[in-house]
Design a protein around this motif. Structure first.
Motif, PDB file in Angstrom:
ATOM      1  N   MET A 195       0.850  -1.186   0.000  1.00 21.80           N
ATOM      2  CA  MET A 195       0.000   0.000   0.000  1.00 21.80           C
ATOM      3  C   MET A 195       0.887   1.238   0.000  1.00 21.80           C
ATOM      4  SD  MET A 195      -3.258  -0.028  -0.080  1.00 21.80           S
ATOM      5  CE  MET A 195      -3.675   1.543   0.709  1.00 21.80           C
ATOM      6  N   PRO A 196       0.429   2.310  -0.634  1.00 19.94           N
ATOM      7  CA  PRO A 196       1.134   3.580  -0.440  1.00 19.94           C
ATOM      8  C   PRO A 196       1.087   3.928   1.045  1.00 19.94           C
ATOM      9  CG  PRO A 196      -0.604   3.780  -2.106  1.00 19.94           C
ATOM     10  CD  PRO A 196      -0.763   2.441  -1.482  1.00 19.94           C
ATOM     11  N   THR A 197       2.149   4.515   1.557  1.00 19.00           N
ATOM     12  CA  THR A 197       2.178   4.856   2.975  1.00 19.00           C
ATOM     13  C   THR A 197       1.376   6.134   3.220  1.00 19.00           C
ATOM     14  OG1 THR A 197       4.113   6.248   2.742  1.00 19.00           O
ATOM     15  CG2 THR A 197       4.506   3.907   3.118  1.00 19.00           C
ATOM     16  N   PHE A 198       1.139   6.436   4.480  1.00 15.22           N
ATOM     17  CA  PHE A 198       0.454   7.684   4.815  1.00 15.22           C
ATOM     18  C   PHE A 198       1.241   8.882   4.286  1.00 15.22           C
ATOM     19  CE2 PHE A 198      -2.000   5.893   8.715  1.00 15.22           C
ATOM     20  CZ  PHE A 198      -3.046   5.517   7.887  1.00 15.22           C
ATOM     21  N   ASN A 199       2.548   8.808   4.349  1.00 17.91           N
ATOM     22  CA  ASN A 199       3.336   9.906   3.797  1.00 17.91           C
ATOM     23  C   ASN A 199       3.138  10.027   2.292  1.00 17.91           C
ATOM     24  OD1 ASN A 199       4.374  10.640   6.243  1.00 17.91           O
ATOM     25  ND2 ASN A 199       6.478   9.998   5.823  1.00 17.91           N
ATOM     26  N   ASP A 200       3.149   8.886   1.608  1.00 17.41           N
ATOM     27  CA  ASP A 200       2.945   8.907   0.155  1.00 17.41           C
ATOM     28  C   ASP A 200       1.613   9.575  -0.189  1.00 17.41           C
ATOM     29  OD1 ASP A 200       5.242   7.394  -0.143  1.00 17.41           O
ATOM     30  OD2 ASP A 200       4.189   5.494  -0.398  1.00 17.41           O
ATOM     31  N   LEU A 201       0.616   9.289   0.624  1.00 18.68           N
ATOM     32  CA  LEU A 201      -0.740   9.728   0.291  1.00 18.68           C
ATOM     33  C   LEU A 201      -1.063  11.127   0.795  1.00 18.68           C
ATOM     34  CD1 LEU A 201      -2.529   6.405   1.282  1.00 18.68           C
ATOM     35  CD2 LEU A 201      -2.400   7.286  -1.053  1.00 18.68           C
ATOM     36  N   LYS A 232       8.375  18.702  -8.346  1.00 19.37           N
ATOM     37  CA  LYS A 232       7.218  19.523  -8.686  1.00 19.37           C
ATOM     38  C   LYS A 232       7.641  20.975  -8.596  1.00 19.37           C
ATOM     39  CE  LYS A 232       3.709  20.229  -5.143  1.00 19.37           C
ATOM     40  NZ  LYS A 232       2.563  19.624  -4.523  1.00 19.37           N
ATOM     41  N   GLY A 233       7.258  21.744  -9.556  1.00 22.82           N
ATOM     42  CA  GLY A 233       7.649  23.148  -9.555  1.00 22.82           C
ATOM     43  C   GLY A 233       9.149  23.264  -9.658  1.00 22.82           C
ATOM     44  N   SER A 234       9.698  24.349  -9.163  1.00 24.27           N
ATOM     45  CA  SER A 234      11.140  24.448  -9.213  1.00 24.27           C
ATOM     46  C   SER A 234      11.635  25.190  -7.996  1.00 24.27           C
ATOM     47  CB  SER A 234      11.581  25.182 -10.478  1.00 24.27           C
ATOM     48  OG  SER A 234      11.409  26.561 -10.310  1.00 24.27           O
ATOM     49  N   GLY A 235      12.873  24.968  -7.681  1.00 19.64           N
ATOM     50  CA  GLY A 235      13.530  25.795  -6.681  1.00 19.64           C
ATOM     51  C   GLY A 235      13.443  25.327  -5.264  1.00 19.64           C
ATOM     52  N   GLN A 236      12.272  25.035  -4.767  1.00 22.52           N
ATOM     53  CA  GLN A 236      12.186  24.785  -3.333  1.00 22.52           C
ATOM     54  C   GLN A 236      12.047  23.311  -2.966  1.00 22.52           C
ATOM     55  OE1 GLN A 236       9.090  27.486  -2.273  1.00 22.52           O
ATOM     56  NE2 GLN A 236      10.517  29.077  -1.634  1.00 22.52           N
ATOM     57  N   TYR A 237      12.485  22.454  -3.810  1.00 22.54           N
ATOM     58  CA  TYR A 237      12.483  21.026  -3.502  1.00 22.54           C
ATOM     59  C   TYR A 237      11.132  20.499  -3.085  1.00 22.54           C
ATOM     60  CZ  TYR A 237      17.127  21.598  -4.513  1.00 22.54           C
ATOM     61  OH  TYR A 237      18.235  21.911  -5.218  1.00 22.54           O
ATOM     62  N   ARG A 238      10.204  20.702  -3.957  1.00 22.74           N
ATOM     63  CA  ARG A 238       8.894  20.126  -3.750  1.00 22.74           C
ATOM     64  C   ARG A 238       8.844  18.845  -4.548  1.00 22.74           C
ATOM     65  NH1 ARG A 238       5.492  23.097  -0.265  1.00 22.74           N
ATOM     66  NH2 ARG A 238       6.667  24.989   0.090  1.00 22.74           N
ATOM     67  N   TRP A 239       8.309  17.837  -3.939  1.00 25.05           N
ATOM     68  CA  TRP A 239       8.203  16.562  -4.631  1.00 25.05           C
ATOM     69  C   TRP A 239       6.763  16.108  -4.623  1.00 25.05           C
ATOM     70  CZ3 TRP A 239      12.607  13.980  -6.557  1.00 25.05           C
ATOM     71  CH2 TRP A 239      13.831  14.581  -6.220  1.00 25.05           C
ATOM     72  N   MET A 240       6.509  15.136  -5.462  1.00 28.52           N
ATOM     73  CA  MET A 240       5.164  14.609  -5.582  1.00 28.52           C
ATOM     74  C   MET A 240       5.301  13.109  -5.790  1.00 28.52           C
ATOM     75  SD  MET A 240       2.063  15.892  -6.251  1.00 28.52           S
ATOM     76  CE  MET A 240       0.735  14.764  -6.003  1.00 28.52           C
ATOM     77  N   MET A 241       4.450  12.350  -5.141  1.00 27.56           N
ATOM     78  CA  MET A 241       4.542  10.903  -5.302  1.00 27.56           C
ATOM     79  C   MET A 241       3.692  10.460  -6.502  1.00 27.56           C
ATOM     80  SD  MET A 241       6.479  10.723  -2.772  1.00 27.56           S
ATOM     81  CE  MET A 241       6.847   8.984  -2.913  1.00 27.56           C
ATOM     82  N   MET A 242       4.250   9.614  -7.334  1.00 29.51           N
ATOM     83  CA  MET A 242       3.534   9.141  -8.527  1.00 29.51           C
ATOM     84  C   MET A 242       3.788   7.651  -8.734  1.00 29.51           C
ATOM     85  SD  MET A 242       2.334  12.025 -10.110  1.00 29.51           S
ATOM     86  CE  MET A 242       2.458  12.133 -11.881  1.00 29.51           C
TER      87      MET A 242
END
Lengths: 404, 741
Positions: free
Chosen positions: B513-519, B575-585
């Motif tokens: 399962m995706p973890t709570f953090n992933d979701l 995701k986006g740029s510059g501020q280290y935003r990530w997205m789970m896919m």
């Protein structure tokens, strides 16, 4: 062991045992052989890639540096250099030219600029600005500024934004950012001017420093946690004069030919989108909003080249990238297609953008998945792909090197 | 034979059968027996279960160790045929793993008893490195994060069970095996696919590979009512590690144990970065520094009650762990120290009840409550101040039923329910709750030469969220419901009754399962994530041989070839740029082709000198076939070996035993690999290998047993990294003394 075996009559079972022993010993020998494979760890040399010589671009500029950010913690900030005249792209030149620097250039390159005869690379997570000879890329020294972000210059000083302002004793302290004033002769920070939270790009025009405050650390989960102003610092007094409200989570700022300012916001990565704003320098306020997402942009002559990367998990679960050219005189979007031959469909994550001031050729980088190398694309002024080349991890920031 | 003796003998025999230690022919010397007879014997066990148990316990304790443990890897570990020599068997083997069916169907590797003790290993993670097919991700030091990846499918696909019940971490799915000290662990086993015994909870069916940790069960020598064991370890990294164990026999049906351990280490060690020029081979830089902020202080307390009832047993266990540690972080240019801290406080209480209700019907009930509190502090004044606390709770109940349809045919129905919650003071965090229902239907058949096992697991996951720390109008919706049916099928074939040779194959499809953090993690989580799936195809064989009185007393080999697919792999994308935003896919696709070989042998080159040798070797081609939008960039990564997976890896353990002396040598080799799926020179990692040596001696002073040991690890002082920019310790030492009363 052998002695023991020989004392007995050799039975079939013992042959089997002997076979087993042989197999085990062979495996041991194989492991021992494999174990001999480790040597000294070598520095990684640069790689040379042949492209077409470009004499027109070379008339005004020797070439350009491309700073690859490298993902956080990977210590993979690297420098590439394109030589227009030779048509040679050299990838990862820093370590080869400065091989004795422990752990190479550093972690996360965030900005790069050439000023006078020197090349300045802002290495964000290594808390330093690497100072090199712009022609030879030989290291001269470094300026220590924690969490440094962007750099700009005026007179004999470099001005650098930093997220890491003073800390109070409060365990739940909040940290204002600042602009550090660096003496380019001594590479010492001579003064600091506090601004808003997490200041990013800065522009210097008309005796003032304009700094975008992002509040990027504060806004997670709450839009109102972000900053929404541009700080204005008077160069002469090095004091913050005022803050001009613009929009949440500002990022980039660049002046056009007339000295008016173009400011971009990142948005909140949710419902509130990235946008481009026009800040009138005379009126000291925002007078126009261009309805395009502007994650990064470059101004050349009267035109502003922008791309926007927006993710929306409110509406569609998808990344949306858009490109646009804006006329800085009329504020009109001239076109929404910088790339006209369909190459944009292959670009996973546009990241860096630059336009050659003479040839108007457009350079765009693709950061890919951030943990493996990205690519650099060169397009004709009409948006047709001229060439592409593999760069380092997260190719991002350009610095054009003028002819001497 | 008097009744008691006969029973004792029977009990020992039963244990051997039940644990797959011996084939039928060995039970009665040279004559071979049919599986049916074997089955008959084991059925008797259930009738006499309780009485036999106590007999075995007494019997076992009377033995003084005169010979080393027999090799327990690969697969079904062997014990000497001489029934008076059985000394490592106890309750768990007898009851928990008592199913006669399908013992050798599934590849298993074990480390237990003396061999486990003699390894230079501190935590469970250190021991697991010796198994084939396993890659350990080790961030270095006593307190550094250590996670295990089996057959390159990823850390999240490995289920870790502590005394029969899974350790959960709904927040990030990560079990830090570095937190589990070997002090009180008697056996570590690793199953590919799932455990052979189908009489198990639904969760036991729910992972791609499973690690079982079994802690010590009280057992008492005849006439003894209590045991006391105390030990102290110390050495490099300023390690101080005392522990104490007390066991008390309340009556013949009930015993209790308490166990406590304290660990303190400064985590300081020297590491070195040296680089040479590739053409001139001159040294370009050579820097030695001391690893900072790798300190740890932890306390572990455990208590248990162990009871037997008519035709069954029950157990209750409580576990408490409290720790504070530094997170040393990546070593990068101009930044050789990081100040991040982490506090963990975990508590769980679990119970198991098992009873043979009728000769054909067994019931197994497991229950657990767990509470975890994790605080992360980033006081780095150059970065954002982060001070977040995450609290998790878990409630779990499982009922498993086994019914013997025929002597050769078992059916199992298991139903589990688990409830997880997570709360935090993280800004913008919603508070997720997850209700997981598992229903497993499984069957095992023994058709003589062919044994089969099949299972289908149904998983239902329902999630809800509280608005948590968000404003109501931007409340993140809960992830949609999930319904999954996942099958597994195992088969083994033994061509001849006379030979301990069998071939085996399995297929298993399961997911994580995706973890709570992933979701749900603020700004990063993605509620639309699908489960990450694996498909495993495995074929292999195992051969055991035993020759009493010969130089090679016994040897075993097992080898498996496999093909795994990981689909819908959950990866972080920027995701986006510059501020280290990530997205789970759900983006990745990985194919793994591999071979695991494990062999072991017991030699007696001279009288009373025993050499126990274990070798393991793993070949893995784990390729990233993730399709990318940019074909130009895809060229770099498509088909590339995935990050940190070496093509070749292996280990050697050689244990020499002479009377009360023991010398253990262990070697680990991890071959060349890349730290990303772009297999380019910039991402190349050289092989590394470590040599560890332990010398120990047992002695007695009156009624007190003592064991003293000296360990030297990384004997050659190799400078290496398992994870990029996380340097590992050079040569280091440890001393230990154990006292048993």
């Amino acid at each position: 062991m052998r002695h023991v075996v020989h004392k007995r009559a050799v039975t079939r079972k013992e042959v089997v045992s002997g076979g087993v022993l042989a197999v085990l010993l062979t495996l041991l020998a194989v492991l021992a052989f494999l174990a001999s494979c480790r040597g000294d760890v070598e520095i990684v040399l640069s790689e040379e890639l042949r492209l077409l010589p470009d004499d027109r671009s070379a008339e005004t500029h020797v070439g350009f540096y491309l700073l690859n950010e490298g993902n956080m913690g990977s210590n993979k900030a690297t420098l590439d250099f394109l030589d227009f005249k030779k048509g040679v792209y050299r990838r990862n030149i820093y370590a080869e030219i400065n091989p004795t620097v422990p752990k190479e250039m550093g972690d996360v390159g965030n900005d790069i600029a050439i000023y006078g005869s020197r090349l300045y690379a802002v290495i964000n997570c290594s808390n330093k600005i690497e100072v090199m000879n712009a022609r030879t890329t030989k290291r001269i020294g470094q300026v220590e500024i924690p969490n440094c972000r962007y750099i700009n210059f005026h007179g004999k000083y470099a001005y650098v934004t930093s997220y890491a302002g003073p800390v109070t004793i409060d365990p739940h302290y909040e940290q204002l950012g600042y602009v550090g004033k660096v003496d380019t002769a001594t590479l010492e920070v001579v003064d600091r001017c506090l601004v808003g939270f997490q200041p990013d790009e800065l522009e210097i025009v008309g005796g003032k420093i304009y700094v975008t405050n992002s509040g990027g650390y504060m806004g997670a989960g709450d839009l109102k946690g972000y900053e929404r102003t541009v700080s204005v610092i008077d160069i002469a007094t090095f004091k913050e004069e005022k803050r001009i409200p613009v929009a949440w989570n500002l990022h980039r700022i660049k002046a056009d030919k007339r000295g008016d300012l173009w400011v971009s916001s990142r948005g909140d990565y949710k419902g509130y989108p990235s946008r481009l704003y026009f800040l009138d320098r005379e009126m000291q306020q925002v007078t126009d909003t261009v309805p395009i997402a502007a994650t990064n942009f470059w101004i050349d002559d009267d035109y502003l080249y922008a791309y926007g990367a927006e993710y929306s998990y409110v509406s569609v679960e998808e990344w949306a990238f858009s490109y646009a050219i804006v006329d800085t005189r009329t504020h009109e979007v001239v076109t929404r297609d910088i790339i006209t031959d369909g190459t944009e469909k292959n670009i996973e994550r546009p990241y860096g953008i630059m336009v050659h001031p003479v040839t108007k050729e457009i350079y765009i980088t693709d950061a890919g998945n951030l943990v493996t190398p990205g690519a650099l694309y060169c397009f004709t002024p009409y948006g047709k792909l001229k060439w592409k080349v593999r760069a380092g991890n997260i190719p991002a920031h350009f610095a054009l090197l003028p002819q001497p | 034979m008097d009744v008691l003796k006969r029973r004792a003998l029977l009990a020992v025999t039963l244990i051997q059968v039940a644990t797959g230690l011996l084939s039928a022919q060995k039970i009665t010397g040279e004559s071979s027996r049919s599986p049916r007879e074997e089955r008959f014997v084991t059925e008797e066990k259930t009738v006499e279960g309780k009485i036999i148990l106590s007999q075995v316990e007494n019997h076992v304790q009377n033995e003084t160790p005169t010979r080393p443990e027999t090799p327990s890897q690969p697969g079904t570990p062997k014990q000497p045929t001489d029934t008076t020599k059985v000394k490592t068997m106890h309750l768990d083997d007898f009851v928990v793993y008592g199913s006669p069916l399908m013992k050798e169907v599934i590849p298993v590797q074990k480390l237990s008893g003396e061999q486990l003790k003699s390894l230079s290993s501190f935590s469970v993670a250190d021991a697991i490195r010796y198994f084939s097919g396993v890659q350990l991700k080790d961030y270095g030091g006593v307190g550094g994060l250590k996670t295990v990846n089996v057959r390159s499918m990823g850390t999240h696909h490995v289920g870790v069970f502590y005394d029969g019940i899974q350790l959960g971490n709904a927040q990030n799915g990560q079990i830090d095996l570095g937190k589990f000290s070997l002090e009180n662990i008697e056996e570590v086993s690793l199953y590919n696919g799932q455990k052979s015994n189908i009489f198990q909870s639904g969760k036991d069916f729910g992972s791609s590979a499973t690690v079982y940790l079994r802690s010590r069960t009280p057992r008492f020598a005849e006439g003894k009512k209590q045991n006391l064991r105390a030990s102290a370890k110390g050495g490099s990294f300023d390690l101080i590690n005392p522990s104490v164990l007390y066991e008390y026999k309340i009556n013949d049906h009930l015993s209790a144990s308490v166990n406590g351990e304290f660990i303190h280490s400064s985590g300081k060690y020297k590491y070195r970065y040296k680089r040479v020029h590739p053409t001139s081979h001159e040294v370009m830089y050579d820097t030695t520094a001391v690893r900072e902020n790798g300190d740890i202080r932890s306390v572990r307390l455990e208590g248990g009650l162990f009871g037997t009832i008519n035709e069954g047993y029950w157990r209750v266990k409580t576990y408490f762990y409290d720790s504070e540690r530094g997170i040393p972080g990546a070593v990068v240019n101009n930044r050789w120290m990081n100040p991040q801290r982490q506090w963990d406080r975990s508590f769980f209480a679990q119970g198991v009840y098992r009873k043979n209700v009728t000769p054909r019907y067994d019931i197994l009930i497991n229950g657990k409550y767990a509470y975890d509190n994790m605080r992360y502090l980033n006081p780095d004044t150059t970065l954002m101040l982060i001070d977040n606390t995450f609290k998790q709770q878990e409630g779990y109940l499982s009922i498993a039923n086994r019914y013997s349809l025929m002597n050769w045919w078992d059916a199992v129905l298991s139903a589990d329910m688990q409830y997880n919650t997570l709360t935090s003071d993280l800004a913008g965090f919603v508070f997720p709750k997850r209700l997981t229902t598992l229903i497993a239907v499984a069957s095992a058949a023994d058709l003589g030469k062919v044994k089969m096992q099949g299972s289908v697991l149904y998983t239902h996951v329902r999630e809800r969220t509280d608005s948590g720390n968000t404003e109501r109008d931007e409340m993140v919706k809960a992830a949609p419901e999930k319904n999954e049916f996942t099958p597994a099928f195992f088969i083994s074939y033994q061509p001849s009754d006379r030979q301990n040779f069998n071939i085996r194959a399995f297929y298993k499809n399961i997911f994580r399962m995706p973890t709570f953090n992933d979701l749900y993690y603020t700004d990063i989580g993605n509620t639309q994530l699908r489960p990450e799936r694996t498909h495993q195809y495995n074929a292999g064989f195992q051969y055991d041989n035993e020759q009493k009185g010969k130089l090679v007393q016994q040897w075993q080999v097992q080898a498996d070839a496999y093909f795994n697919q990981v689909t819908d792999k959950i990866v972080a994308v920027p995701k986006g740029s510059g501020q280290y935003r990530w997205m789970m896919m759900n983006l990745g696709y990985v194919e793994i082709r591999g071979v695991d070989v494990a062999t072991s042998a017991l030699f007696e080159p001279f009288k009373e000198l025993f050499l126990n040798l274990r070798l393991s070797y793993t070949y893995q081609k784990a390729q990233d076939f993730t399709e990318r939008e940019n074909p130009f960039l895809q060229e770099l990564t498509y088909g590339g070996q995935i990050a940190y997976i070496p093509w070749h890896s292996g280990s050697v353990i050689a244990t020499f035993t002479y009377q009360s002396w023991q010398l253990n040598y262990s070697f680990i080799y991890v071959g060349e690999r890349y730290h990303s799926s772009a297999n380019i020179p910039e991402d190349y990692e050289q092989p590394w290998y470590t040599n560890d040596v332990t010398v120990s001696k047992r002695f007695r002073i009156r009624d007190v047993g003592l064991r003293a040991a000296v360990e030297v690890n990384n004997l050659l002082g190799q400078d290496y990294e398992v994870v990029l920019n996380y340097p590992m310790p050079k040569q280091n030492y440890k001393l230990s003394l154990t006292v048993e009363i």
